[in-house]
Design a protein around this motif. Structure first.
Motif, PDB file in Angstrom:
ATOM      1  N   VAL A  18     -20.747  44.899  15.896  1.00 12.17           N
ATOM      2  CA  VAL A  18     -20.790  44.241  17.207  1.00 12.17           C
ATOM      3  C   VAL A  18     -20.953  45.278  18.315  1.00 12.17           C
ATOM      4  CG1 VAL A  18     -19.391  42.948  18.879  1.00 12.17           C
ATOM      5  CG2 VAL A  18     -19.532  42.175  16.514  1.00 12.17           C
ATOM      6  N   ILE A  19     -20.204  46.364  18.227  1.00 10.39           N
ATOM      7  CA  ILE A  19     -20.286  47.408  19.252  1.00 10.39           C
ATOM      8  C   ILE A  19     -21.672  48.058  19.244  1.00 10.39           C
ATOM      9  CG2 ILE A  19     -19.382  49.650  19.978  1.00 10.39           C
ATOM     10  CD1 ILE A  19     -16.661  48.695  18.755  1.00 10.39           C
ATOM     11  N   ALA A  20     -22.164  48.403  18.057  1.00  8.03           N
ATOM     12  CA  ALA A  20     -23.485  49.042  17.953  1.00  8.03           C
ATOM     13  C   ALA A  20     -24.596  48.092  18.400  1.00  8.03           C
ATOM     14  CB  ALA A  20     -23.729  49.511  16.523  1.00  8.03           C
ATOM     15  N   VAL A  73     -14.971  46.357  21.155  1.00  5.82           N
ATOM     16  CA  VAL A  73     -13.960  47.398  21.365  1.00  5.82           C
ATOM     17  C   VAL A  73     -12.577  46.773  21.515  1.00  5.82           C
ATOM     18  CG1 VAL A  73     -13.158  49.152  22.994  1.00  5.82           C
ATOM     19  CG2 VAL A  73     -15.558  49.075  22.333  1.00  5.82           C
ATOM     20  N   ALA A  74     -12.483  45.710  22.294  1.00  5.64           N
ATOM     21  CA  ALA A  74     -11.178  45.067  22.532  1.00  5.64           C
ATOM     22  C   ALA A  74     -10.656  44.365  21.289  1.00  5.64           C
ATOM     23  CB  ALA A  74     -11.293  44.068  23.679  1.00  5.64           C
ATOM     24  N   GLY A  75     -11.574  43.848  20.466  1.00  7.56           N
ATOM     25  CA  GLY A  75     -11.157  43.095  19.295  1.00  7.56           C
ATOM     26  C   GLY A  75     -10.672  43.957  18.154  1.00  7.56           C
ATOM     27  N   GLY A  76     -11.181  45.167  18.074  1.00  5.73           N
ATOM     28  CA  GLY A  76     -10.805  46.021  16.949  1.00  5.73           C
ATOM     29  C   GLY A  76     -11.168  45.361  15.642  1.00  5.73           C
ATOM     30  N   ASP A  77     -10.225  45.337  14.705  1.00  5.43           N
ATOM     31  CA  ASP A  77     -10.505  44.704  13.421  1.00  5.43           C
ATOM     32  C   ASP A  77      -9.895  43.304  13.337  1.00  5.43           C
ATOM     33  OD1 ASP A  77      -7.883  45.433  13.319  1.00  5.43           O
ATOM     34  OD2 ASP A  77      -8.002  46.485  11.407  1.00  5.43           O
ATOM     35  N   ARG A  78      -9.554  42.745  14.485  1.00  6.05           N
ATOM     36  CA  ARG A  78      -8.987  41.397  14.511  1.00  6.05           C
ATOM     37  C   ARG A  78     -10.098  40.347  14.629  1.00  6.05           C
ATOM     38  NH1 ARG A  78      -5.876  44.214  18.369  1.00  6.05           N
ATOM     39  NH2 ARG A  78      -7.032  43.119  19.955  1.00  6.05           N
TER      40      ARG A  78
END
Length: 154
Positions: A18-20, A73-78
Motif C-alpha cells: 500500500v505504501i509503495a 504507514v498509520a495502519g502498520g500490519d493491522r
C-alpha cells in the motif's frame, strides 16, 4: 522465546504494498498522461504532452496516492490498512474516466487531411503507471484485510 513472524509475512507485505503503491501513484501524477501527436508530411512529427497534475483527475490521483501511503504507514500490519482500498478504487475509477476522454475534448482532436496531416490524441506511459499503482494499492489493501482476518481466525 523468539518471534516466529518473519519480515516477509503476509501481514507485513500488504502495508508495504500500500505504501509503495501510494508513493508510485504520487510520482505517476507528475508523469505525462496524455498528448496530441501531429504528423505533418513536410515538418515531420510534433507532439504536446499533458502531465497528470495538469488535469483534475491527476490531482485526484495525487491526493489518492498520498492518502493511501498515509493509511499504509498509520495502519502498520493491522487491518486498518484495508481502508486504503477506498482511495485506490476511486483513483482507478478516475483514471478510467480520464481514459474515456483524455484532455476533455480528446475525441474531437482527431483530424486527418489525406496523407499530409494527421492529428490524434495519445495516452502516455504515465497513465499506465498510475493505473498499475492504483490497482496495486487496491490489491494490497484487500490483501491486508484478508490477512488480518486469517490472523484473527488462527
Amino acid at each position: 522465546m523468539a518471534d516466529l513472524t518473519t519480515p516477509a509475512s503476509p501481514n507485513r507485505i500488504a502495508p508495504v504494498g500500500v505504501i509503495a503503491g501510494g508513493a508510485l501513484l504520487v510520482v505517476a501524477a507528475f508523469l505525462p498522461w496524455a498528448g496530441v501527436t501531429a504528423d505533418i508530411a513536410v515538418l515531420g512529427s510534433l507532439s504536446r504532452h499533458v502531465r497528470g497534475v495538469d488535469d483534475w483527475s491527476g490531482i485526484l490521483a495525487l491526493v489518492g496516492g498520498v492518502m493511501a501511503a498515509v493509511i499504509g504507514v498509520a495502519g502498520g500490519d493491522r487491518p486498518f490498512t484495508a481502508l486504503a482500498a477506498l482511495p485506490g478504487a476511486v483513483t482507478t475509477a478516475v483514471l478510467l474516466v480520464f481514459l474515456s476522454d483524455p484532455q476533455g475534448g480528446g475525441r474531437s482532436a482527431s483530424l486527418a487531411i489525406g496523407e499530409l496531416v494527421r492529428v490524434e490524441p495519445t495516452v502516455e506511459y504515465g497513465w499506465f503507471v498510475a493505473l498499475a499503482a492504483a490497482l496495486a494499492v487496491t490489491g494490497s489493501a484487500v490483501a491486508a484485510l484478508t490477512s488480518g482476518r486469517r490472523l484473527r481466525q488462527s
